[in-house]
Design a protein around this motif. Structure first.
Motif, short mmCIF file in Angstrom:
data_model
loop_
_atom_site.label_atom_id
_atom_site.label_comp_id
_atom_site.label_asym_id
_atom_site.label_seq_id
_atom_site.Cartn_x
_atom_site.Cartn_y
_atom_site.Cartn_z
N THR A 3 0.86 -1.10 0.06
CA THR A 3 0.08 0.04 0.06
C THR A 3 1.04 1.21 -0.06
N SER A 4 1.84 1.30 0.69
CA SER A 4 2.67 2.29 0.89
C SER A 4 3.33 2.66 -0.66
N LEU A 5 4.02 1.62 -1.12
CA LEU A 5 4.43 1.96 -2.38
C LEU A 5 3.60 2.42 -3.62
N SER A 6 2.37 1.81 -3.52
CA SER A 6 1.39 2.47 -4.50
C SER A 6 0.91 3.70 -4.27
N SER A 7 0.69 4.29 -2.92
CA SER A 7 0.64 5.51 -2.89
C SER A 7 1.42 6.34 -3.05
N TRP A 8 2.99 5.96 -2.82
CA TRP A 8 3.79 7.13 -3.44
C TRP A 8 3.81 7.05 -5.00
N LEU A 9 3.40 5.93 -5.64
CA LEU A 9 3.42 5.79 -7.03
C LEU A 9 2.35 6.71 -7.57
N VAL A 10 1.13 6.99 -7.14
CA VAL A 10 0.17 7.63 -7.40
C VAL A 10 0.47 9.16 -7.28
N ILE A 11 1.04 9.42 -6.11
CA ILE A 11 1.77 10.99 -5.71
C ILE A 11 2.67 11.32 -6.56
N PHE A 12 3.72 10.59 -7.18
CA PHE A 12 4.71 11.02 -8.18
C PHE A 12 3.93 11.10 -9.48
N VAL A 13 3.24 10.02 -9.77
CA VAL A 13 2.59 10.16 -11.08
C VAL A 13 1.55 11.37 -11.08
N ALA A 14 0.98 11.91 -9.97
CA ALA A 14 0.04 13.00 -10.08
C ALA A 14 1.00 14.23 -9.95
N LEU A 15 2.19 14.21 -9.50
CA LEU A 15 2.97 15.64 -9.62
C LEU A 15 3.43 15.67 -11.16
N PHE A 16 3.77 14.64 -11.63
CA PHE A 16 4.15 14.69 -13.21
C PHE A 16 2.99 14.92 -13.96
N ALA A 17 1.95 14.34 -13.88
CA ALA A 17 0.88 14.61 -14.71
C ALA A 17 0.22 16.17 -14.61
N ALA A 18 0.48 16.62 -13.34
CA ALA A 18 -0.30 17.96 -12.94
C ALA A 18 0.71 18.70 -13.79
N SER A 19 1.99 18.64 -13.60
CA SER A 19 3.12 19.64 -14.23
C SER A 19 2.90 19.47 -15.95
N LEU A 20 2.71 18.41 -16.36
CA LEU A 20 2.85 18.08 -17.95
C LEU A 20 2.18 19.03 -19.00
N PRO A 21 0.98 19.55 -18.42
CA PRO A 21 0.35 20.64 -19.35
C PRO A 21 0.95 21.82 -19.70
#
Length: 145
Positions: A3-21
């Motif tokens: 659970t911890s790894l999947s939570s951090w994965l979602v946070i890093f993907v969200a950070l990347f995806a939010a800055s991408l546009p």
């Protein structure tokens, strides 16, 4: 995956995806905006509708000139994304990251029911994660000039 790894994965993907546009001029970082392709697509659209003929290149009628002009000016866009396009891209990426989070949560066990408060908080968090890209695009670029 725990659970911890999947939570951090979602946070890093969200950070990347939010800055991408805001970081790239390509749509979703993959699709480039090409003005020339859009111009020829406008002419092909008019030709497929039977309005103009692209086969007779030797003599052009005034109607063909008119429709070429209208087709070119209506479909003319700049090679930069507009702020509205960035906003739409940000909303789509929010739902993509949310789908990834739901997928990882359902793989870990029971998926919890989410109400409107959850989506309001995560949407605000996603906008906060987009702030570094926004600063890079709109605030730092204006200081360099």
């Amino acid at each position: 995956m725990n659970t911890s790894l999947s939570s951090w994965l979602v946070i890093f993907v969200a950070l990347f995806a939010a800055s991408l546009p805001f970081v790239t001029e390509r749509i979703f970082g993959l699709i480039s905006i090409n003005t020339e392709r859009r111009k020829s697509a406008g002419l092909r659209l008019l030709a497929s509708a039977g309005v103009i003929s692209l086969k007779s290149k030797s003599r052009k009628s005034t109607w063909r000139y008119l429709f070429e002009y209208v087709g070119l000016t209506l479909l003319k866009t700049s090679t930069k994304k507009s702020a509205w396009m960035r906003l739409v891209e940000l909303i789509v990426l929010y739902f993509v990251v949310g789908a990834l989070g739901f997928f990882l949560e359902s793989n870990a066990g029971n998926r919890f029911e989410q109400k409107w408060e959850f989506f309001a908080v995560t949407a605000c968090l996603f906008m906060v994660l987009a702030f570094p890209g926004f600063v890079f695009r709109y605030l730092l670029k204006s200081q360099k000039n």
